[in-house]
Design a protein around this motif. Structure first.
Motif, mmCIF file in Angstrom:
data_model
loop_
_atom_site.group_PDB
_atom_site.id
_atom_site.type_symbol
_atom_site.label_atom_id
_atom_site.label_comp_id
_atom_site.label_asym_id
_atom_site.label_seq_id
_atom_site.Cartn_x
_atom_site.Cartn_y
_atom_site.Cartn_z
ATOM 1 N N ALA A 1 -0.676 0.244 -10.844
ATOM 2 C CA ALA A 1 0.394 -0.376 -10.064
ATOM 3 C C ALA A 1 1.763 0.122 -10.518
ATOM 4 N N LEU B 1 4.036 -0.725 -2.577
ATOM 5 C CA LEU B 1 3.351 -1.978 -2.884
ATOM 6 C C LEU B 1 4.215 -3.174 -2.510
ATOM 7 N N LEU C 1 -1.405 -5.800 -7.379
ATOM 8 C CA LEU C 1 -2.510 -4.935 -6.993
ATOM 9 C C LEU C 1 -3.829 -5.476 -7.545
ATOM 10 N N VAL D 1 -8.478 -0.672 -3.441
ATOM 11 C CA VAL D 1 -7.364 -1.401 -4.037
ATOM 12 C C VAL D 1 -6.504 -2.000 -2.937
ATOM 13 N N SER D 2 -5.862 -3.127 -3.240
ATOM 14 C CA SER D 2 -5.055 -3.811 -2.222
ATOM 15 C C SER D 2 -3.878 -4.516 -2.877
ATOM 16 N N ASP D 3 -2.778 -4.570 -2.131
ATOM 17 C CA ASP D 3 -1.623 -5.362 -2.564
ATOM 18 C C ASP D 3 -1.523 -6.663 -1.779
ATOM 19 N N ARG E 1 -4.472 -1.716 2.157
ATOM 20 C CA ARG E 1 -5.570 -1.287 1.289
ATOM 21 C C ARG E 1 -5.585 0.239 1.175
#
Length: 339
Positions: A15, A26, A30, A46-48, A52
């Motif tokens: 991140a 972002l 994360l 991964v995702s904020d 994604r």
């Protein structure tokens, strides 16, 4: 998704790196999870919380950087963006191993389903199964139609002598995994070496082209071709031979991913004919390429069996891999007799 770090990925360091290299990317903390079912390289979602992405890095404890070259994967995916080959957008490449413990790259997350088994295809029915497998073949035609020079991949491999090098490479792999007598495997290797076809004009070769290395949407269109770690410039019919082999191999209840038994799945002959009609390539020597695909898979499976006997594998199904190898050897010998 778990907020804990998955194996091989420090989410906090990732991140921080993304925030520094791509300011504004972002929108929140994360999180990450491993995407199961990939090949040897590790893949994470991964995702904020709003968007994604997918992160790819080499396996834990890898030794040979050339076997898990993140820059190479990133390069070919980036080059193919804008062609008729569906690939994810790339976000960035990081070759600094200090960030997460290994080089990695980040690409967009693409929606779609990777069909890994005949049962998964059976669930969508024979008509959709047929559509998605034919779309897989058409996408291969599109890949091999890309001009390497036009997309900046003219130096992506060494096409001259490609088949000879491939056969030598997998022969060395076989020798490194020898732990038992394997009837017919040396005969198959010798026969392949003695009947090398003349390769057509080189193309970008995926190297592991099969249904579970692509994503398909609800309309049975291919939305992304994934897992480019074996890609290079070479003989395009090696991709077709592998696709045809998976289109005919019959291994029910096997730990090896096969889909050809699904109702509606086109035959290997139909896939080859469709490729030939749409690409204009001469496929008269395709039995050699299919036999080579059988040999390659036999060597890979024998290597897995060898590691199992050494106690160096973890998970279910490895105890059965060794039983499958003779079937691939025999499949190669039988196919080569048609050439």
């Amino acid at each position: 998704m778990s907020e804990d770090n998955p194996p091989g990925l420090d989410v906090e360091r990732l991140a921080a790196y993304l925030a520094r290299e791509r300011p504004g990317l972002l929108r929140g903390p994360l999180t990450a999870e491993v995407i199961e079912g990939g090949r040897s390289n590790l893949t994470y979602r991964v995702s904020d919380g709003a968007s994604r992405w997918v992160v790819r890095r080499p396996p834990l404890g890898h030794v040979l950087a050339t076997a898990h070259d993140m820059a190479r994967e990133h390069r070919v995916i980036s080059a193919l963006r804008g062609t008729d080959v569906p690939v994810p957008d790339t976000v960035l490449l990081c070759e600094d191993a200090d960030v997460v413990g290994a080089p990695f790259y980040v690409m967009e997350h693409v929606a779609g389903t990777p069909y890994r088994t005949a049962g998964e295809l059976a669930a969508i029915g024979p008509e959709r199964t047929r559509r998605v497998v034919l779309a897989l073949t058409d996408t291969l035609v599109a890949l091999h139609a890309v001009s390497p020079q036009r997309v900046g991949l003219a130096d992506f491999g060494r096409p001259e002598g490609f088949l000879e090098r491939q056969l030598r490479r997998w022969g060395r792999q076989l020798e490194a995994s020898r732990s038992r007598d394997l009837a017919g495997v040396d005969e198959l290797r010798t026969a392949l070496a003695g009947a090398l076809p003349a390769s057509p004009a080189p193309a970008v070769v995926h190297g592991d082209y099969r249904l579970d290395n692509v994503l398909a949407d609800a309309d049975d269109r291919i939305t992304a071709v994934l897992d480019w770690e074996m890609s290079t410039l070479g003989d395009p019919l090696t991709d077709l031979g592998l696709l045809a082999m998976y289109g005919e191999v019959d291994l029910p209840d096997s730990p090896v991913s096969t889909t050809s038994l699904a109702p509606g799945h086109p035959s290997a002959d139909e896939l080859v004919e469709r490729y030939a009609a749409r690409s204009g390539r001469d496929v008269s020597r395709i039995p050699w390429y299919v036999a080579f695909a059988y040999f390659k898979l036999a060597v890979i499976l024998e290597g897995i069996h060898y590691r199992f006997t050494q106690g160096r594998t973890v998970g279910e199904g490895f105890d059965r891999i060794g039983e499958l190898v003779p079937a691939f050897v025999e499949g190669g010998l039988t196919t080569l007799r048609k050439d």
